[in-house]
Design an enzyme around this catalytic site. Sequence first.
Site, PDB file in Angstrom:
ATOM      1  N   GLY A 162       0.838  -1.182   0.000  1.00 41.18           N
ATOM      2  CA  GLY A 162       0.000   0.000   0.000  1.00 41.18           C
ATOM      3  C   GLY A 162       0.877   1.237   0.000  1.00 41.18           C
ATOM      4  N   TYR A 163       0.244   2.377  -0.209  1.00 36.73           N
ATOM      5  CA  TYR A 163       0.968   3.642  -0.325  1.00 36.73           C
ATOM      6  C   TYR A 163       0.571   4.605   0.771  1.00 36.73           C
ATOM      7  CZ  TYR A 163       2.768   1.848  -4.584  1.00 36.73           C
ATOM      8  OH  TYR A 163       3.449   1.052  -5.478  1.00 36.73           O
ATOM      9  N   LEU A 164       1.573   5.023   1.549  1.00 42.57           N
ATOM     10  CA  LEU A 164       1.366   6.080   2.536  1.00 42.57           C
ATOM     11  C   LEU A 164       1.285   7.423   1.820  1.00 42.57           C
ATOM     12  CD1 LEU A 164       3.889   4.795   5.201  1.00 42.57           C
ATOM     13  CD2 LEU A 164       1.396   4.789   5.387  1.00 42.57           C
TER      14      LEU A 164
END
Length: 155
Positions: free
Chosen positions: A28-30
């Site tokens: 996932g992407y912060l």
Amino acid sequence: MIEIERKFLLTSEAFKQVAENSTHIIQGYLNADPNRTVRVRITDKKGFLTIKGKSNETGISRFEWEKEIDFSEAKELIKLCEKEVIEKIRYEITSGTHIIEVDEFFGNNEGLLLAEIELNDENESFLKPDWIGKEVTGDPRYYNSFISKNPYTLW
């Protein structure tokens, strides 16, 4: 810490017959801003934090920094990620002196197959198997950070 990588679509699933191993990946992407992405990745029992910069004009090269982090911390960070978390299986195939990584995506990106090959130089040649199709290097639609927000099944 410069990543030199080319990406391709596939013409078939023939790569599965020659894959030497596979790894289940959740990421996932912060931060999915194209100028600087911050990714959390979980593979088997390992966690990783990766920061990538903006690609150059050709889309082949960009800054990349990656560090292994505690597995339990990675699981907690995944909960903080933007929108969709990506799930895929990564297959590794030796082609000449290179390793080709093929990602088979699931969930909202089901049906997408992408091959990536890391190079030492942007002009380096490599052996391209028959199942490698159209090059999509530099096309932002095929960045994992893009498909996390704009799933392939909705294109």
